[in-house]
Design a protein around this motif. Structure first.
Motif, PDB file in Angstrom:
ATOM      1  N   SER A  51      15.698   5.234  -4.395  1.00  0.00           N
ATOM      2  CA  SER A  51      14.565   5.576  -5.261  1.00  0.00           C
ATOM      3  C   SER A  51      14.185   4.413  -6.158  1.00  0.00           C
ATOM      4  N   GLU A  52      15.181   3.613  -6.584  1.00  0.00           N
ATOM      5  CA  GLU A  52      14.883   2.465  -7.446  1.00  0.00           C
ATOM      6  C   GLU A  52      14.017   1.452  -6.716  1.00  0.00           C
ATOM      7  N   ILE A  53      14.333   1.209  -5.440  1.00  0.00           N
ATOM      8  CA  ILE A  53      13.528   0.276  -4.640  1.00  0.00           C
ATOM      9  C   ILE A  53      12.114   0.810  -4.476  1.00  0.00           C
ATOM     10  N   LYS A  54      12.028   2.087  -4.137  1.00  0.00           N
ATOM     11  CA  LYS A  54      10.711   2.696  -3.922  1.00  0.00           C
ATOM     12  C   LYS A  54       9.918   2.738  -5.225  1.00  0.00           C
ATOM     13  N   PHE A  55      10.594   3.053  -6.324  1.00  0.00           N
ATOM     14  CA  PHE A  55       9.918   3.147  -7.617  1.00  0.00           C
ATOM     15  C   PHE A  55       9.324   1.791  -8.018  1.00  0.00           C
ATOM     16  N   LYS A  56      10.070   0.717  -7.788  1.00  0.00           N
ATOM     17  CA  LYS A  56       9.555  -0.617  -8.115  1.00  0.00           C
ATOM     18  C   LYS A  56       8.372  -0.970  -7.226  1.00  0.00           C
ATOM     19  N   GLU A  57       8.450  -0.566  -5.958  1.00  0.00           N
ATOM     20  CA  GLU A  57       7.349  -0.838  -5.028  1.00  0.00           C
ATOM     21  C   GLU A  57       6.087  -0.101  -5.458  1.00  0.00           C
ATOM     22  N   ILE A  58       6.258   1.148  -5.888  1.00  0.00           N
ATOM     23  CA  ILE A  58       5.117   1.943  -6.359  1.00  0.00           C
ATOM     24  C   ILE A  58       4.521   1.327  -7.616  1.00  0.00           C
ATOM     25  N   ASN A  59       5.389   0.914  -8.534  1.00  0.00           N
ATOM     26  CA  ASN A  59       4.914   0.304  -9.776  1.00  0.00           C
ATOM     27  C   ASN A  59       4.153  -0.984  -9.514  1.00  0.00           C
ATOM     28  N   GLU A  60       4.661  -1.781  -8.567  1.00  0.00           N
ATOM     29  CA  GLU A  60       3.986  -3.047  -8.249  1.00  0.00           C
ATOM     30  C   GLU A  60       2.594  -2.778  -7.690  1.00  0.00           C
ATOM     31  N   ALA A  61       2.505  -1.803  -6.779  1.00  0.00           N
ATOM     32  CA  ALA A  61       1.202  -1.453  -6.203  1.00  0.00           C
ATOM     33  C   ALA A  61       0.252  -0.964  -7.292  1.00  0.00           C
ATOM     34  N   ASN A  62       0.771  -0.131  -8.194  1.00  0.00           N
ATOM     35  CA  ASN A  62      -0.075   0.383  -9.276  1.00  0.00           C
ATOM     36  C   ASN A  62      -0.466  -0.727 -10.238  1.00  0.00           C
ATOM     37  N   GLU A  63       0.453  -1.658 -10.484  1.00  0.00           N
ATOM     38  CA  GLU A  63       0.174  -2.788 -11.375  1.00  0.00           C
ATOM     39  C   GLU A  63      -1.036  -3.576 -10.892  1.00  0.00           C
ATOM     40  N   VAL A  64      -1.158  -3.730  -9.586  1.00  0.00           N
ATOM     41  CA  VAL A  64      -2.273  -4.502  -9.029  1.00  0.00           C
ATOM     42  C   VAL A  64      -3.534  -3.642  -8.907  1.00  0.00           C
ATOM     43  N   LEU A  65      -3.398  -2.450  -8.344  1.00  0.00           N
ATOM     44  CA  LEU A  65      -4.595  -1.651  -8.046  1.00  0.00           C
ATOM     45  C   LEU A  65      -5.200  -0.991  -9.284  1.00  0.00           C
ATOM     46  N   SER A  66      -4.414  -0.808 -10.339  1.00  0.00           N
ATOM     47  CA  SER A  66      -4.965  -0.183 -11.545  1.00  0.00           C
ATOM     48  C   SER A  66      -5.575  -1.218 -12.495  1.00  0.00           C
ATOM     49  N   ASP A  67      -5.405  -2.492 -12.177  1.00  0.00           N
ATOM     50  CA  ASP A  67      -5.988  -3.551 -13.000  1.00  0.00           C
ATOM     51  C   ASP A  67      -7.211  -4.105 -12.262  1.00  0.00           C
ATOM     52  N   PRO A  68      -8.419  -3.961 -12.834  1.00  0.00           N
ATOM     53  CA  PRO A  68      -9.631  -4.368 -12.103  1.00  0.00           C
ATOM     54  C   PRO A  68      -9.600  -5.822 -11.637  1.00  0.00           C
ATOM     55  N   ASP A  69      -9.113  -6.729 -12.468  1.00  0.00           N
ATOM     56  CA  ASP A  69      -9.084  -8.146 -12.076  1.00  0.00           C
ATOM     57  C   ASP A  69      -8.106  -8.389 -10.931  1.00  0.00           C
ATOM     58  N   LYS A  70      -6.909  -7.810 -11.067  1.00  0.00           N
ATOM     59  CA  LYS A  70      -5.914  -8.008 -10.009  1.00  0.00           C
ATOM     60  C   LYS A  70      -6.361  -7.336  -8.714  1.00  0.00           C
ATOM     61  N   ARG A  71      -6.966  -6.164  -8.826  1.00  0.00           N
ATOM     62  CA  ARG A  71      -7.422  -5.477  -7.610  1.00  0.00           C
ATOM     63  C   ARG A  71      -8.513  -6.300  -6.913  1.00  0.00           C
ATOM     64  N   ARG A  72      -9.413  -6.876  -7.716  1.00  0.00           N
ATOM     65  CA  ARG A  72     -10.478  -7.690  -7.126  1.00  0.00           C
ATOM     66  C   ARG A  72      -9.885  -8.906  -6.403  1.00  0.00           C
ATOM     67  N   LYS A  73      -8.902  -9.532  -6.995  1.00  0.00           N
ATOM     68  CA  LYS A  73      -8.249 -10.664  -6.341  1.00  0.00           C
ATOM     69  C   LYS A  73      -7.527 -10.226  -5.065  1.00  0.00           C
ATOM     70  N   TYR A  74      -6.854  -9.086  -5.165  1.00  0.00           N
ATOM     71  CA  TYR A  74      -6.107  -8.584  -4.007  1.00  0.00           C
ATOM     72  C   TYR A  74      -7.053  -8.257  -2.865  1.00  0.00           C
ATOM     73  N   ASP A  75      -8.150  -7.575  -3.177  1.00  0.00           N
ATOM     74  CA  ASP A  75      -9.117  -7.227  -2.131  1.00  0.00           C
ATOM     75  C   ASP A  75      -9.738  -8.485  -1.528  1.00  0.00           C
ATOM     76  N   ALA A  76      -9.910  -9.520  -2.346  1.00  0.00           N
ATOM     77  CA  ALA A  76     -10.507 -10.758  -1.838  1.00  0.00           C
ATOM     78  C   ALA A  76      -9.591 -11.466  -0.850  1.00  0.00           C
ATOM     79  N   LEU A  77      -8.286 -11.229  -0.960  1.00  0.00           N
ATOM     80  CA  LEU A  77      -7.360 -11.857  -0.016  1.00  0.00           C
ATOM     81  C   LEU A  77      -7.617 -11.374   1.397  1.00  0.00           C
ATOM     82  N   GLY A  78      -7.779 -10.052   1.536  1.00  0.00           N
ATOM     83  CA  GLY A  78      -8.076  -9.462   2.827  1.00  0.00           C
ATOM     84  C   GLY A  78      -7.017  -9.764   3.874  1.00  0.00           C
ATOM     85  N   ALA A  79      -7.435  -9.711   5.140  1.00  0.00           N
ATOM     86  CA  ALA A  79      -6.497  -9.897   6.250  1.00  0.00           C
ATOM     87  C   ALA A  79      -6.028 -11.343   6.355  1.00  0.00           C
TER      88      ALA A  79
END
Length: 349
Positions: free
Chosen positions: A45-73
């Protein structure tokens, strides 16, 4: 060391065009399921919890999400890695961290930074800055963490690995820098090594919001609990406590549980604030619907009744609508039941 791409949308189980509300809902649901304080399998659960937090850290922040989406495939194309997302390492070593709570992928695009040194001949090594994920339990009690720091010399390609012990002090705050002296870039010409700074990022808690040393919690109540009062059990960082909700509790009423927050730094602790949120059932069976209809017929409660002008005259005789000057009127017409904001300017009697 090859970096593995992280599909943050898949991790949270949402589509790439998910709204902020959908991302928040998915994170809260998964965080509650995998929170180390709740899950039975603590390690997994600790591994999964950190993975979830990392995903939320990026996707819940508009700037980070925009950068992440710009990376693409094509996220790993060389020009992507030099387009401002990657940490600078042109003049020295490249760094990888393990044990900070963030993946190499996050570190590469959103994480560690290198600060240039001064320009003296005996040159001090560069300071390195990265992030470290800290749970609220660690912020409360403190902890000792082990991280691995891998250095890759950009000129020789030589790889070295160093294990570091990091003390997380009780009362540590969001964005606080934890300094590890001499653990940054090596100096040149007899200069001292730089320092390693770890910037604290609180792992998002599924229930608590952090403001300084205080915690905020949405206390979800049923309509009958709000009306009749109830004793509810809520989870704090110290365990479960009982909270008495008085009859007639309205939405957004705040209950303060003293000393149930985070350390304040002076031997005291902040408070836990429970904010009443009244929930209504989305679906009713036939019996429930009949009872609600029966209550609606019996109740004299009128939540949308506007203030009567005569009542305003009695309670505030210096203020009245322009057409209602008489104190002798016993009732107002519907047209005179105006919102306070529409009452004509003050009239002196």
């Amino acid at each position: 060391m090859p970096v593995e791409f992280k599909n943050y949308y898949d991790i949270l189980g949402v589509s790439s065009n998910a709204s902020d509300a959908e991302i928040k809902k998915a994170f809260r649901s998964l965080a509650r399921k995998h929170h180390p304080d709740i899950a039975k399998d603590k390690t997994a659960s600790e591994i999964k919890f950190k993975e979830i937090n990392e995903a939320n850290e990026v996707l819940s922040d508009p700037d980070k999400r925009r950068k992440y989406d710009a990376l693409g495939a094509d996220w790993n194309r060389p020009e992507r890695q030099s387009s401002g997302f990657r940490r600078g390492a042109e003049n020295g070593s490249e760094f990888h961290f393990e044990g900070t709570g963030f993946s190499d992928f996050f570190e590469q695009f959103f994480g560690s930074r290198v600060h240039p040194p001064g320009g003296s001949f005996a040159q001090r090594g560069q300071d390195i800055e990265s992030d470290i994920l800290v749970t609220l339990a660690e912020a409360l009690h403190g902890s000792m963490r082990t991280i691995n720091l891998q250095r890759v010399d950009s000129r020789s390609g030589q790889v070295s690995l160093q294990t570091l012990r990091v003390k997380i002090p009780p009362g540590v705050r969001e964005a606080q820098l934890i300094r590890l002296c001499g653990k940054g870039q090596e100096g040149s010409g007899g200069g001292n090594a730089g320092d390693l700074y770890l910037r604290v990022q609180f792992a998002k808690h599924p229930d608590f919001r952090v403001q300084g040393a205080n915690l905020y919690f949405d206390l979800e109540l049923s309509p009958w609990e709000a009306v009749l009062g109830a004793t509810v059990h809520i989870t704090t960082l110290d365990g479960t406590v009982a909270l008495k909700v008085p009859p007639g509790t309205t939405a957004d009423r705040e209950f303060r549980l003293r000393g149930k927050g985070l350390p304040t730094g002076n031997g005291m602790r902040g408070d836990l604030h429970a904010i009443a949120k009244i929930q209504v059932p989305a679906v009713l069976n036939s019996k429930e619907k009949a009872l609600w209809e029966q209550l609606a017929g019996l109740s004299t409660f009128k939540p949308r009744s506007a203030p009567c002008v005569n009542e305003m005259i009695q309670t505030a005789p210096r203020i009245c609508h322009w057409s209602c000057f008489s104190r002798n009127r016993t009732s107002c017409t519907a047209s005179m039941q105006l919102p306070v904001s529409l009452v004509y300017p003050v009239v002196q009697f």
